[in-house]
Design an enzyme around this catalytic site. Structure first.
Site, PDB file in Angstrom:
ATOM      1  N   SER A  15       0.857  -1.189   0.000  1.00 43.24           N
ATOM      2  CA  SER A  15       0.000   0.000   0.000  1.00 43.24           C
ATOM      3  C   SER A  15       0.895   1.242   0.000  1.00 43.24           C
ATOM      4  CB  SER A  15      -0.944  -0.002   1.196  1.00 43.24           C
ATOM      5  OG  SER A  15      -0.240  -0.215   2.390  1.00 43.24           O
ATOM      6  N   GLU A  17       1.010   5.562   0.595  1.00 41.97           N
ATOM      7  CA  GLU A  17       0.324   6.729   1.175  1.00 41.97           C
ATOM      8  C   GLU A  17       0.675   8.017   0.424  1.00 41.97           C
ATOM      9  OE1 GLU A  17       0.078   6.842   5.488  1.00 41.97           O
ATOM     10  OE2 GLU A  17       0.701   8.929   5.421  1.00 41.97           O
ATOM     11  N   ASP A 109      -2.844  14.702  14.136  1.00 40.12           N
ATOM     12  CA  ASP A 109      -1.834  15.655  14.616  1.00 40.12           C
ATOM     13  C   ASP A 109      -2.520  16.978  14.899  1.00 40.12           C
ATOM     14  OD1 ASP A 109       0.319  13.904  14.317  1.00 40.12           O
ATOM     15  OD2 ASP A 109       0.439  14.336  12.166  1.00 40.12           O
ATOM     16  N   LYS A 167      -9.005  -0.466  20.268  1.00 47.91           N
ATOM     17  CA  LYS A 167      -9.392  -0.068  18.905  1.00 47.91           C
ATOM     18  C   LYS A 167      -9.697  -1.311  18.057  1.00 47.91           C
ATOM     19  CE  LYS A 167      -5.740   2.863  18.347  1.00 47.91           C
ATOM     20  NZ  LYS A 167      -4.890   3.939  17.767  1.00 47.91           N
ATOM     21  N   GLN A 178       3.423   3.565  12.622  1.00 47.14           N
ATOM     22  CA  GLN A 178       4.229   4.776  12.407  1.00 47.14           C
ATOM     23  C   GLN A 178       5.561   4.342  11.798  1.00 47.14           C
ATOM     24  OE1 GLN A 178       4.586   7.694  11.632  1.00 47.14           O
ATOM     25  NE2 GLN A 178       3.798   8.743  13.444  1.00 47.14           N
ATOM     26  N   GLN A 214      14.925  16.717   6.145  1.00 47.84           N
ATOM     27  CA  GLN A 214      13.505  16.358   6.226  1.00 47.84           C
ATOM     28  C   GLN A 214      13.286  15.193   7.209  1.00 47.84           C
ATOM     29  OE1 GLN A 214      11.766  14.147   2.931  1.00 47.84           O
ATOM     30  NE2 GLN A 214      10.241  15.761   2.714  1.00 47.84           N
ATOM     31  N   PHE A 218      10.910  15.056  10.504  1.00 46.44           N
ATOM     32  CA  PHE A 218       9.832  14.064  10.681  1.00 46.44           C
ATOM     33  C   PHE A 218      10.025  13.264  11.972  1.00 46.44           C
ATOM     34  CE2 PHE A 218       8.866  13.345   5.857  1.00 46.44           C
ATOM     35  CZ  PHE A 218       8.253  14.586   5.821  1.00 46.44           C
ATOM     36  N   HIS A 268       3.514  -0.788   4.023  1.00 49.67           N
ATOM     37  CA  HIS A 268       2.812   0.471   3.744  1.00 49.67           C
ATOM     38  C   HIS A 268       3.881   1.544   3.548  1.00 49.67           C
ATOM     39  CE1 HIS A 268      -0.538   3.331   3.883  1.00 49.67           C
ATOM     40  NE2 HIS A 268       0.192   4.099   4.667  1.00 49.67           N
TER      41      HIS A 268
HETATM   42  P1  FAD Z   1      -5.418   7.505  19.633  1.00 50.71           P
HETATM   43  O1  FAD Z   1      -5.693   6.058  19.443  1.00 50.71           O
HETATM   44  O2  FAD Z   1      -6.546   8.373  20.048  1.00 50.71           O
HETATM   45  O3  FAD Z   1      -4.221   7.613  20.689  1.00 50.71           O
HETATM   46  C1  FAD Z   1      -3.615   8.864  20.978  1.00 50.71           C
HETATM   47  C2  FAD Z   1      -2.998   8.816  22.392  1.00 50.71           C
HETATM   48  O4  FAD Z   1      -4.025   8.667  23.377  1.00 50.71           O
HETATM   49  C3  FAD Z   1      -2.050   7.645  22.633  1.00 50.71           C
HETATM   50  O5  FAD Z   1      -1.037   8.073  23.484  1.00 50.71           O
HETATM   51  C4  FAD Z   1      -2.915   6.575  23.318  1.00 50.71           C
HETATM   52  O6  FAD Z   1      -2.151   5.723  24.158  1.00 50.71           O
HETATM   53  C5  FAD Z   1      -3.883   7.450  24.113  1.00 50.71           C
HETATM   54  N1  FAD Z   1      -5.237   6.867  24.214  1.00 50.71           N
HETATM   55  C6  FAD Z   1      -5.921   6.217  23.241  1.00 50.71           C
HETATM   56  N2  FAD Z   1      -7.143   5.877  23.675  1.00 50.71           N
HETATM   57  C7  FAD Z   1      -7.254   6.328  24.955  1.00 50.71           C
HETATM   58  C8  FAD Z   1      -8.258   6.303  25.946  1.00 50.71           C
HETATM   59  N3  FAD Z   1      -9.440   5.699  25.715  1.00 50.71           N
HETATM   60  N4  FAD Z   1      -8.023   6.904  27.143  1.00 50.71           N
HETATM   61  C9  FAD Z   1      -6.808   7.498  27.401  1.00 50.71           C
HETATM   62  N5  FAD Z   1      -5.805   7.548  26.488  1.00 50.71           N
HETATM   63  C10 FAD Z   1      -6.021   6.983  25.286  1.00 50.71           C
HETATM   64  N6  FAD Z   1      -2.209  12.414  11.588  1.00 50.71           N
HETATM   65  C11 FAD Z   1      -2.970  13.288  10.888  1.00 50.71           C
HETATM   66  O7  FAD Z   1      -3.246  14.396  11.373  1.00 50.71           O
HETATM   67  N7  FAD Z   1      -3.446  12.991   9.636  1.00 50.71           N
HETATM   68  C12 FAD Z   1      -3.209  11.783   9.058  1.00 50.71           C
HETATM   69  O8  FAD Z   1      -3.666  11.526   7.936  1.00 50.71           O
HETATM   70  C13 FAD Z   1      -2.416  10.822   9.763  1.00 50.71           C
HETATM   71  N8  FAD Z   1      -2.149   9.602   9.237  1.00 50.71           N
HETATM   72  C14 FAD Z   1      -1.462   8.681   9.988  1.00 50.71           C
HETATM   73  C15 FAD Z   1      -1.279   7.396   9.466  1.00 50.71           C
HETATM   74  C16 FAD Z   1      -0.582   6.442  10.194  1.00 50.71           C
HETATM   75  C17 FAD Z   1      -0.425   5.057   9.618  1.00 50.71           C
HETATM   76  C18 FAD Z   1      -0.031   6.776  11.468  1.00 50.71           C
HETATM   77  C19 FAD Z   1       0.753   5.767  12.252  1.00 50.71           C
HETATM   78  C20 FAD Z   1      -0.203   8.052  11.993  1.00 50.71           C
HETATM   79  C21 FAD Z   1      -0.937   9.012  11.276  1.00 50.71           C
HETATM   80  N9  FAD Z   1      -1.178  10.301  11.779  1.00 50.71           N
HETATM   81  C22 FAD Z   1      -1.930  11.188  11.062  1.00 50.71           C
HETATM   82  C23 FAD Z   1      -0.640  10.695  13.091  1.00 50.71           C
HETATM   83  C24 FAD Z   1      -1.586  10.328  14.256  1.00 50.71           C
HETATM   84  O9  FAD Z   1      -2.885  10.818  14.014  1.00 50.71           O
HETATM   85  C25 FAD Z   1      -1.033  10.958  15.523  1.00 50.71           C
HETATM   86  O10 FAD Z   1       0.191  10.358  15.864  1.00 50.71           O
HETATM   87  C26 FAD Z   1      -1.983  10.928  16.713  1.00 50.71           C
HETATM   88  O11 FAD Z   1      -1.416  11.704  17.768  1.00 50.71           O
HETATM   89  C27 FAD Z   1      -2.233   9.538  17.285  1.00 50.71           C
HETATM   90  O12 FAD Z   1      -3.215   8.936  16.610  1.00 50.71           O
HETATM   91  P2  FAD Z   1      -3.947   7.595  17.122  1.00 50.71           P
HETATM   92  O13 FAD Z   1      -4.840   7.236  16.021  1.00 50.71           O
HETATM   93  O14 FAD Z   1      -3.002   6.586  17.620  1.00 50.71           O
HETATM   94  O15 FAD Z   1      -4.791   8.194  18.353  1.00 50.71           O
END
Ligand code: FAD
Length: 287
Positions: A15, A17, A109, A167, A178, A214, A218, A268
């Site tokens: 895949s 991105e 983010d 999840k 990541q 870069q 990152f 990916h």
């Molecule tokens: P979550 O699952 O919500 O977790 C975030 C934090 O909260 C973690 O520390 C986790 O341990 C904690 N947590 C989770 N659930 C709970 C709960 N119920 N109670 C308390 N704490 C909790 N960012 C963008 O803005 N746009 C993108 O398109 C994007 N694409 C990405 C694609 C990939 C494959 C990856 C790996 C990252 C991407 N990111 C993107 C970055 C990502 O959104 C950020 O790193 C974000 O801070 C974490 O996302 P998450 O989905 O793990 O969040």
């Protein structure tokens, strides 16, 4: 085809991105690059959602255009940060209307200029709520993010793993990681996730380096470490981006060789909208 079915097929699921370009010219360049990338037969591609939800319309439009014009399966990124539940739901509705079956539910983010991650007052708090919403909303196939080096805001490695499992229990069909540069981090992560009874594919995210500055930016943003050996190579290439691209191809090839030997379900690639390194890596790997 849904993510679960794509990963159930035999062989390595590739895949790629992309991010939504800022200009029309950038978008046309991206479509030229996609034509080249298509020859590598990716199972699907994905389109990011700008920090703080800043590319909402652009992301959905680009997902739709790639799906219609390029005949590729597309996974749309959707984040929690910076938008209300209703805004998130309206994106899901649009994707559904356009026949998109796959999405990745993310925390997101923070927008540029916002140092800390703050939930929207009417929004979801964590990605897990978006997973539940998307699965319930006419059965999207949903991926989630995983962090081999632990998410920077996590209380601990154990809590991060616990929330990852939550999840998956909410219906996620795959975990995409990541970027990382030390495969040992990924191997240890897979072992720990499997110990929790999580069985869905854990797909490594691979970033081919394009420039030394870069990659430093990152890795500092996402708190991924640069191994000492790679750091030495980066110092050697300095500002020479051509040399950095070649280093990126060589490094990612070696990384992928190890990952394939380990038995990963797929790769990916964070393409940064460029085909050159991907082509070279796939050629080196005989893919
Ligand atoms: P979550 O699952 O919500 O977790 C975030 C934090 O909260 C973690 O520390 C986790 O341990 C904690 N947590 C989770 N659930 C709970 C709960 N119920 N109670 C308390 N704490 C909790 N960012 C963008 O803005 N746009 C993108 O398109 C994007 N694409 C990405 C694609 C990939 C494959 C990856 C790996 C990252 C991407 N990111 C993107 C970055 C990502 O959104 C950020 O790193 C974000 O801070 C974490 O996302 P998450 O989905 O793990 O969040």
């Amino acid at each position: 085809m849904k993510l679960a079915d794509l990963y159930a097929r035999p062989g390595l699921t590739l895949s790629v991105e992309f991010f939504p370009p800022k200009t029309d010219k950038g978008e046309e360049n991206l479509f030229s690059e996609i034509e080249i990338i298509k020859r590598l037969n990716p199972a699907f591609c994905s389109v990011t959602y700008g920090a703080g939800g800043s590319t909402r319309e652009k992301t959905v439009d680009l997902v739709d255009r790639i799906h219609r014009e390029c005949g590729l399966e597309v996974m749309c990124h959707l984040t929690v940060v910076g938008q209300s539940k209703e805004e998130g739901r309206s994106v899901l509705r649009k994707l559904k209307e356009k026949g998109i079956e796959n999405m990745i539910a993310l925390g997101g983010d923070p927008p540029q200029g916002m140092a800390d991650w703050k939930p929207h007052p009417d929004g979801f708090q964590h990605a897990v709520e978006l997973v539940r919403e998307a699965v319930a909303f006419s059965g999207f196939s949903v991926a989630v993010a995983g962090f081999p080096e632990v998410h920077p805001r996590a209380e601990s490695r154990a809590s991060d793993l616990k929330y990852l499992k939550e999840k998956v229990d909410a219906g996620a069909a795959a975990i995409i990681t990541q970027l990382f540069f030390d495969n040992e981090d990924y191997y240890r992560y897979v072992e720990d996730v499997r110990k929790l009874g999580v069985r869905v594919p854990i797909v490594p995210g691979v970033l081919p380096i394009l420039s030394a500055s870069q990659i430093r930016r990152f890795t500092s943003l996402c708190c991924a470490k640069i191994p000492t050996k790679l750091e030495r190579e980066l110092i050697k290439v300095g500002d020479d981006d051509e040399a950095a691209v070649q280093l990126g191809i060589d490094y990612a090839t070696r990384q992928c060789e190890g990952l394939i030997k380990f038995g990963v379900p797929g790769l990916h690639f964070y393409s940064l909208n460029k085909s050159y390194s991907l082509q070279a890596i796939c050629k080196n790997l005989d893919l």
